[in-house]
Structures are given as C-alpha cells and as structure tokens.
Design a protein around this motif. Structure first.
Motif, PDB file in Angstrom:
ATOM      1  N   GLY A  42      -0.054   0.777  -6.164  1.00 37.01           N
ATOM      2  CA  GLY A  42      -1.128   1.755  -6.020  1.00 37.01           C
ATOM      3  C   GLY A  42      -0.991   2.903  -6.998  1.00 37.01           C
ATOM      4  O   GLY A  42      -1.965   3.296  -7.654  1.00 37.01           O
ATOM      5  N   ALA A  43       0.220   3.446  -7.120  1.00 35.15           N
ATOM      6  CA  ALA A  43       0.450   4.553  -8.058  1.00 35.15           C
ATOM      7  C   ALA A  43       0.230   4.101  -9.497  1.00 35.15           C
ATOM      8  O   ALA A  43      -0.321   4.847 -10.318  1.00 35.15           O
ATOM      9  N   ILE A  44       0.652   2.880  -9.814  1.00 30.80           N
ATOM     10  CA  ILE A  44       0.455   2.364 -11.171  1.00 30.80           C
ATOM     11  C   ILE A  44      -1.035   2.174 -11.449  1.00 30.80           C
ATOM     12  O   ILE A  44      -1.518   2.463 -12.558  1.00 30.80           O
ATOM     13  N   GLN A  45      -1.792   1.711 -10.457  1.00 30.56           N
ATOM     14  CA  GLN A  45      -3.243   1.594 -10.635  1.00 30.56           C
ATOM     15  C   GLN A  45      -3.890   2.974 -10.825  1.00 30.56           C
ATOM     16  O   GLN A  45      -4.829   3.117 -11.614  1.00 30.56           O
ATOM     17  N   VAL A  46      -3.400   3.976 -10.107  1.00 26.13           N
ATOM     18  CA  VAL A  46      -3.915   5.339 -10.292  1.00 26.13           C
ATOM     19  C   VAL A  46      -3.641   5.823 -11.712  1.00 26.13           C
ATOM     20  O   VAL A  46      -4.515   6.390 -12.375  1.00 26.13           O
ATOM     21  N   ILE A  47      -2.420   5.590 -12.199  1.00 24.46           N
ATOM     22  CA  ILE A  47      -2.066   6.029 -13.557  1.00 24.46           C
ATOM     23  C   ILE A  47      -2.906   5.295 -14.595  1.00 24.46           C
ATOM     24  O   ILE A  47      -3.391   5.897 -15.565  1.00 24.46           O
ATOM     25  N   SER A  48      -3.123   4.001 -14.397  1.00 20.70           N
ATOM     26  CA  SER A  48      -3.969   3.255 -15.336  1.00 20.70           C
ATOM     27  C   SER A  48      -5.394   3.820 -15.320  1.00 20.70           C
ATOM     28  O   SER A  48      -6.055   3.897 -16.368  1.00 20.70           O
ATOM     29  N   SER A  49      -5.854   4.255 -14.153  1.00 21.63           N
ATOM     30  CA  SER A  49      -7.190   4.831 -14.043  1.00 21.63           C
ATOM     31  C   SER A  49      -7.275   6.196 -14.728  1.00 21.63           C
ATOM     32  O   SER A  49      -8.281   6.536 -15.350  1.00 21.63           O
ATOM     33  N   LEU A  50      -6.207   6.996 -14.617  1.00 20.13           N
ATOM     34  CA  LEU A  50      -6.167   8.288 -15.309  1.00 20.13           C
ATOM     35  C   LEU A  50      -6.237   8.098 -16.827  1.00 20.13           C
ATOM     36  O   LEU A  50      -6.919   8.848 -17.533  1.00 20.13           O
ATOM     37  N   ILE A  51      -5.516   7.104 -17.330  1.00 16.96           N
ATOM     38  CA  ILE A  51      -5.552   6.806 -18.769  1.00 16.96           C
ATOM     39  C   ILE A  51      -6.950   6.329 -19.163  1.00 16.96           C
ATOM     40  O   ILE A  51      -7.484   6.700 -20.216  1.00 16.96           O
ATOM     41  N   SER A  52      -7.542   5.513 -18.321  1.00 18.03           N
ATOM     42  CA  SER A  52      -8.901   5.021 -18.554  1.00 18.03           C
ATOM     43  C   SER A  52      -9.906   6.161 -18.614  1.00 18.03           C
ATOM     44  O   SER A  52     -10.788   6.193 -19.481  1.00 18.03           O
ATOM     45  N   ILE A  53      -9.756   7.126 -17.701  1.00 21.90           N
ATOM     46  CA  ILE A  53     -10.644   8.297 -17.682  1.00 21.90           C
ATOM     47  C   ILE A  53     -10.453   9.142 -18.940  1.00 21.90           C
ATOM     48  O   ILE A  53     -11.419   9.594 -19.571  1.00 21.90           O
ATOM     49  N   GLU A  54      -9.200   9.345 -19.323  1.00 21.34           N
ATOM     50  CA  GLU A  54      -8.897  10.184 -20.487  1.00 21.34           C
ATOM     51  C   GLU A  54      -9.410   9.576 -21.784  1.00 21.34           C
ATOM     52  O   GLU A  54      -9.905  10.296 -22.673  1.00 21.34           O
ATOM     53  N   HIS A  55      -9.307   8.247 -21.900  1.00 26.02           N
ATOM     54  CA  HIS A  55      -9.614   7.592 -23.177  1.00 26.02           C
ATOM     55  C   HIS A  55     -10.909   6.774 -23.148  1.00 26.02           C
ATOM     56  O   HIS A  55     -11.234   6.093 -24.123  1.00 26.02           O
ATOM     57  N   ASN A  56     -11.637   6.831 -22.043  1.00 21.66           N
ATOM     58  CA  ASN A  56     -12.976   6.243 -21.959  1.00 21.66           C
ATOM     59  C   ASN A  56     -13.021   4.742 -22.232  1.00 21.66           C
ATOM     60  O   ASN A  56     -13.668   4.279 -23.172  1.00 21.66           O
ATOM     61  N   PHE A  57     -12.331   3.992 -21.403  1.00 19.64           N
ATOM     62  CA  PHE A  57     -12.440   2.539 -21.470  1.00 19.64           C
ATOM     63  C   PHE A  57     -12.096   1.931 -20.115  1.00 19.64           C
ATOM     64  O   PHE A  57     -11.391   2.534 -19.300  1.00 19.64           O
ATOM     65  N   ALA A  65       0.822  -1.213   0.000  1.00 25.84           N
ATOM     66  CA  ALA A  65       0.000   0.000   0.000  1.00 25.84           C
ATOM     67  C   ALA A  65       0.853   1.259   0.000  1.00 25.84           C
ATOM     68  O   ALA A  65       0.317   2.372   0.068  1.00 25.84           O
ATOM     69  N   ALA A  66       2.172   1.112  -0.111  1.00 22.49           N
ATOM     70  CA  ALA A  66       3.090   2.233   0.126  1.00 22.49           C
ATOM     71  C   ALA A  66       2.863   3.422  -0.805  1.00 22.49           C
ATOM     72  O   ALA A  66       2.841   4.575  -0.357  1.00 22.49           O
ATOM     73  N   SER A  67       2.698   3.184  -2.093  1.00 21.62           N
ATOM     74  CA  SER A  67       2.533   4.329  -2.996  1.00 21.62           C
ATOM     75  C   SER A  67       1.150   4.959  -2.859  1.00 21.62           C
ATOM     76  O   SER A  67       0.983   6.165  -3.066  1.00 21.62           O
ATOM     77  N   SER A  68       0.151   4.180  -2.491  1.00 21.11           N
ATOM     78  CA  SER A  68      -1.164   4.761  -2.197  1.00 21.11           C
ATOM     79  C   SER A  68      -1.072   5.659  -0.976  1.00 21.11           C
ATOM     80  O   SER A  68      -1.648   6.753  -0.935  1.00 21.11           O
ATOM     81  N   ASP A  69      -0.317   5.212   0.029  1.00 23.00           N
ATOM     82  CA  ASP A  69      -0.122   6.031   1.225  1.00 23.00           C
ATOM     83  C   ASP A  69       0.724   7.260   0.920  1.00 23.00           C
ATOM     84  O   ASP A  69       0.548   8.318   1.538  1.00 23.00           O
ATOM     85  N   ALA A  70       1.648   7.149  -0.042  1.00 22.82           N
ATOM     86  CA  ALA A  70       2.431   8.312  -0.476  1.00 22.82           C
ATOM     87  C   ALA A  70       1.518   9.359  -1.106  1.00 22.82           C
ATOM     88  O   ALA A  70       1.673  10.567  -0.871  1.00 22.82           O
ATOM     89  N   ILE A  71       0.554   8.913  -1.894  1.00 18.60           N
ATOM     90  CA  ILE A  71      -0.420   9.835  -2.495  1.00 18.60           C
ATOM     91  C   ILE A  71      -1.247  10.504  -1.410  1.00 18.60           C
ATOM     92  O   ILE A  71      -1.510  11.717  -1.451  1.00 18.60           O
ATOM     93  N   SER A  72      -1.630   9.733  -0.397  1.00 25.52           N
ATOM     94  CA  SER A  72      -2.405  10.275   0.721  1.00 25.52           C
ATOM     95  C   SER A  72      -1.624  11.366   1.453  1.00 25.52           C
ATOM     96  O   SER A  72      -2.158  12.452   1.733  1.00 25.52           O
ATOM     97  N   LEU A  73      -0.339  11.099   1.759  1.00 26.71           N
ATOM     98  CA  LEU A  73       0.475  12.097   2.454  1.00 26.71           C
ATOM     99  C   LEU A  73       0.694  13.331   1.582  1.00 26.71           C
ATOM    100  O   LEU A  73       0.630  14.465   2.057  1.00 26.71           O
TER     101      LEU A  73
END
Length: 392
Positions: free
Chosen positions: A329-344, A156-164
């Motif tokens: 966690g950070a990689i999942q966030v980035i994949s989600s940003l790409i998903s949001i941008e490109h609608n899939f 969970a380290a990078s998710s917690d880094a985003i939180s901080l």
C-alpha cells in the motif's frame, strides 16, 4: 479538518534504491523481477522480486542481529526523514506506524532448528518473533520517543498504517508521523505456504506468472520491499518551509468478517471501502492491487466497473516488481505521488487483459495531468483498505 500532507518518502523495492530509479521504472515500464532458485517444493525455482542489498550497517550502526524486515524499514525511514528535511523536531512529538504482513518470518525459519538447544538458541530469538520490533527498531534508530505502533493486517498493513498516522495527526496526538510498511518473506515457510494454496507458480519464467488482470495466467509473484512516508499537518509543513508532495485526501478500511479459510469474493467490502475513501471525488486513475490471483483481480474489476465504468483508467504496478505484501500500500502511494509530480500513469506490464476486456486498463505509459489517485489494497483475513492521494 486540517489537511494531512506528505513531505518525504523512501522506497526500497526489487531493483529500486531511490525515488529516481522508481520513477524511471514506473515511467518506462521496466520489470525488475528475478528468478529465486531452488527454494520451492522439490527444489523448484520461483519468480520473485528480490532486493540485493543486506543493509547490515546503516549510518555506521550495526544491525546484523535485526531481521531483514527491520533493516529494510530502518533504511527506508531514514530516506523519508532525509527527503522531508526534518530537523529540530521534539522526538516526543514524533510517531512511527509500520505495517508488516510476515514480520521476521524468514529469520524465525532460519533459526527454528536451534529452538531445541538452549545453548544454540539466539539471544535475539524472542525479538524475531515479535513483529512490533519492526516499528520499535525504526523509532530507536531515529531517536523517536512518541507513539510507536505496528499494524499486522496482512497486505493492507501499510495502508492501515497511513490511516492510523492520519488519525494521530488530526487528533493532534503527534506532530510528525513516519508511516509505511516493510516485508521480507522470501523463505521456504512462505513459499511452501503459497505453493500449497496454489497461489504461486513453480519453475515459471518471468511473465508467465504474476500477471495482473489476466485469466490466461495463474499465481502472483512474491517480493521484498519497503515504503515509508513522512506525514505532517499542512500548517506545520508550511511553517517549516517543507516541500509538500501530496495530500492524504481520504482513507477507509473495513473487514469482510469471515474466517481464515474464507474470503468475500463478491467485492462488496472493497466497493464500500473505495466509495468511502473517494467520497464525491473522481480520481484521475486507480492504482490497483491486482496481482494475478483470479479472485483478487475479479474483485478489483467488480469495484471499478460499478464505481467508474470506462471513465477512469486503471493500472497495476505488480507486473513490474511483484507483490510486497504489507509494504504494498505504501509503495503504491509513493508510485502515485511520483505519478502526480511527473504527470504520467504507469503501465500494467505483462498482460493483454485476457478476461478483463471491459476494464480501461493502461497498457502503455500515459502522459497526462494527474490530480489524484485512488489506491486499493486487500489484506489476508478480509481487510479492505482504500486511499485517495491528491495533488497539493
């Protein structure tokens, strides 16, 4: 409270060098796993997610004495800064928060035999054992003199880094925060450890292990990786004319409070974290940490069924790249940003959902508007961190 937004990101994952390659793999459902030969017990092979580049030189600087995890973090942070077009920012008003689960464990293992001979002991030996050198290396490379933190809460380290990072920006302690995670643990110490726990498969073919949401398979796939994001307050990003890729709408972390040989298999800790992260929002889909471990994936199923039932799709990208530990966690966030941008919505590869038939798993890429994505991560010793990332 002012919105905290993403203005840039960098990604290094198995077979992935940049945003374009990541987007293609996610949308087309490409598995980039490989076979790591002879590093398992009794010279067994393992399925792994391997990054082929060494990054010994970055922007003309020699980093050969730095552990691989630091080199991955430095290169990925460089990409995030470049994408955000950050120039002229006071370096004392910039911060770095990097999460890592295993730090320089690969180099510690490689140099362990030298510890008994002072003449051969490497001059950078102590730095290899200090996980904070990952974050400080990023700060030094970028010339950042503000706050620098390293988070070591396992997967969970990078998710917690985003939180901080979000908290630092909201409290106005910093103006720009480079956050994310990196891990490079493909050495015998980690491989033997997870083998001893019977959590990775030996001498398996790609697709026979590391299968999310499947009771017909066992084990997860270890992988290297790094993901870094540039976070800013919305007003600052607008003032400098930055492109905004998404909003950190919610983050919540808690801990099971159990010993190192125990874990909360009820899923209530993760349930509470997800409920607090999303509040009253309903995500377009859930980007799950499901990675092929029965207890982990069952918790994901419990939380999803209790909060969303059949109404919200769920997917896991672990069947493409494997599990990158503290970077995930950070990689999942980035994949989600790409998903949001490109609608899939990216598909969950390798699985037919055996034993998880009640879950609305996305097996094929689904093209549709994506407004926000809920992300789950679990850390060793009980950390549960969930993030809601939204469209700007």
């Amino acid at each position: 409270m002012e919105k905290i937004v993403v203005t840039g990101y960098g990604i290094k994952a198995p077979g992935i060098h940049n945003k374009e390659e990541f987007k293609e793999a996610l949308e087309l459902g490409i598995c980039t796993m490989d076979i790591l030969k002879g590093l398992g017990p009794n010279d067994a092979d393992i399925v792994a997610g391997i990054i082929k580049d060494d990054f010994l030189t970055i922007k003309g600087k020699n980093y050969k004495r730095y552990p691989r995890v630091s080199r991955l973090a430095i290169q990925t942070a460089d990409d995030a800064i470049e994408m955000a077009k950050l120039v002229g920012i006071d370096p004392s008003r910039m911060s770095v928060v990097v999460g890592t689960a295993t730090g320089g464990i690969k180099e510690i293992e490689e140099n362990a035999a030298l510890a008994n001979d002072i003449k051969k002991y490497p001059i950078h030996g102590l730095n290899l054992a200090d996980p904070h050198t990952v974050s400080s290396a990023v700060a030094a490379h970028l010339g950042i003199t503000g706050q620098v933190f390293t988070i070591t809460t396992g997967c969970a380290a990078s998710s917690d880094a985003i939180s901080l990072g979000k908290l630092l920006l909201e409290s106005r302690q910093t103006d720009v925060c480079i956050v994310g995670g990196a891990d490079a643990s493909l050495g015998k110490w980690s491989i033997f450890g997870f083998s001893k726990l019977r959590q990775i498969g030996l001498n398996k073919r790609i697709g026979e292990t590391g299968v999310p949401f499947s009771h017909a398979h066992r084990g997860f796939v270890m992988a290297e990786g790094a993901g870094m994001l540039t976070l800013e307050r919305e007003s600052d990003a607008i003032r400098r004319g930055a492109t905004i890729y998404g909003v950190i709408e919610g983050v919540h972390s808690n801990n099971d409070g159990l010993g190192m040989f125990q874990s909360d298999e009820t899923g209530y800790g993760m349930y509470k974290a997800m409920k607090s992260a999303i509040k009253k929002n309903i995500p377009t889909y859930v980007n799950s940490q499901a990675l092929g471990l029965a207890s982990n994936d069952q918790i994901e199923s419990f939380v999803h069924e209790r909060l969303f039932g059949q109404s919200v799709p769920i997917t896991s990208i672990k069947g493409m790249f494997g599990h990158t530990f503290g970077a995930m966690g950070a990689i999942q966030v980035i994949s989600s940003l790409i998903s949001i941008e490109h609608n899939f919505i990216p598909p969950t590869l390798l699985t037919k959902g055996e034993g998880f038939e009640e879950l609305p798993i996305v097996f094929e890429t689904k093209h549709c508007p994506v407004d926000n994505v809920a992300i789950t991560t679990h850390g060793n010793s009980g950390n549960n961190t969930c993030i809601l990332i939204g469209k700007y």
